[in-house]
Design an enzyme around this catalytic site. Sequence first.
Site, PDB file in Angstrom:
ATOM      1  N   HIS A 299       0.806  -1.219   0.000  1.00  0.00           N
ATOM      2  CA  HIS A 299       0.000   0.000   0.000  1.00  0.00           C
ATOM      3  C   HIS A 299       0.841   1.272   0.000  1.00  0.00           C
ATOM      4  CE1 HIS A 299      -2.897  -2.968   1.701  1.00  0.00           C
ATOM      5  NE2 HIS A 299      -3.635  -2.408   0.757  1.00  0.00           N
TER       6      HIS A 299
ATOM      7  N   THR B 260       3.025  -4.811  -4.558  1.00  0.00           N
ATOM      8  CA  THR B 260       2.064  -5.221  -5.573  1.00  0.00           C
ATOM      9  C   THR B 260       2.003  -4.168  -6.673  1.00  0.00           C
ATOM     10  OG1 THR B 260      -0.240  -5.780  -5.993  1.00  0.00           O
ATOM     11  CG2 THR B 260       0.161  -4.184  -4.262  1.00  0.00           C
TER      12      THR B 260
ATOM     13  N   LYS C 158      -2.092  -1.552  -7.239  1.00  0.00           N
ATOM     14  CA  LYS C 158      -2.609  -0.299  -6.685  1.00  0.00           C
ATOM     15  C   LYS C 158      -2.071   0.900  -7.463  1.00  0.00           C
ATOM     16  CE  LYS C 158      -3.508  -2.706  -2.473  1.00  0.00           C
ATOM     17  NZ  LYS C 158      -3.232  -4.052  -2.920  1.00  0.00           N
TER      18      LYS C 158
END
Length: 175
Positions: A20, A49, A52
């Site tokens: 995040h 990741t 996002k």
Amino acid sequence: PEIMKVARRYGARIYLDEAHSIGAVGPTGRGVCEEYGVDPAHVDILMGTFTKSFGASGGYVAASPDLVQRIRSHCAGCLDSVSMPPACCAQIIQALRVISGEDGTDVGMRKIRQLRENSHFFRDGLKALGLEVLGHHPSPIMPVMLYQPYKIGDFSRLAFEKNLAVVVVGSPAVP
């Protein structure tokens, strides 16, 4: 930075989940290490990741060559899946160019700055309403604790009616 000292003292490894924060935290979007002035080389495992900030799919693990090879050899996600589609790779590369300014614009920097300002404003507003908000500035992720599972559906519907996008998660997920 404090956890780094504790880890060194006791011979522990540092695993940093940037899912995040990469592309959103730190002055140039490089994540938690940049935000706290920590050299990423002092983190044993960095994971993130591409779903996002990058608008794609997939993720990454950055670690020593030996550890990365072990993951490739033994992780079910590596053994039982196919390669990332070329279109996703192109999307990630372009997102990195925008975030870093390599595209010749300041769009990435402006978006990171605006996200930070919006996050501060929104978090402060939630707290002013008396809601319990977990996490800390500058994270754009703001878990709001409801405590009664029966409130989750109502909260989601009310937020939607007010044109507020929320993701509701019930226990036992990460708060």
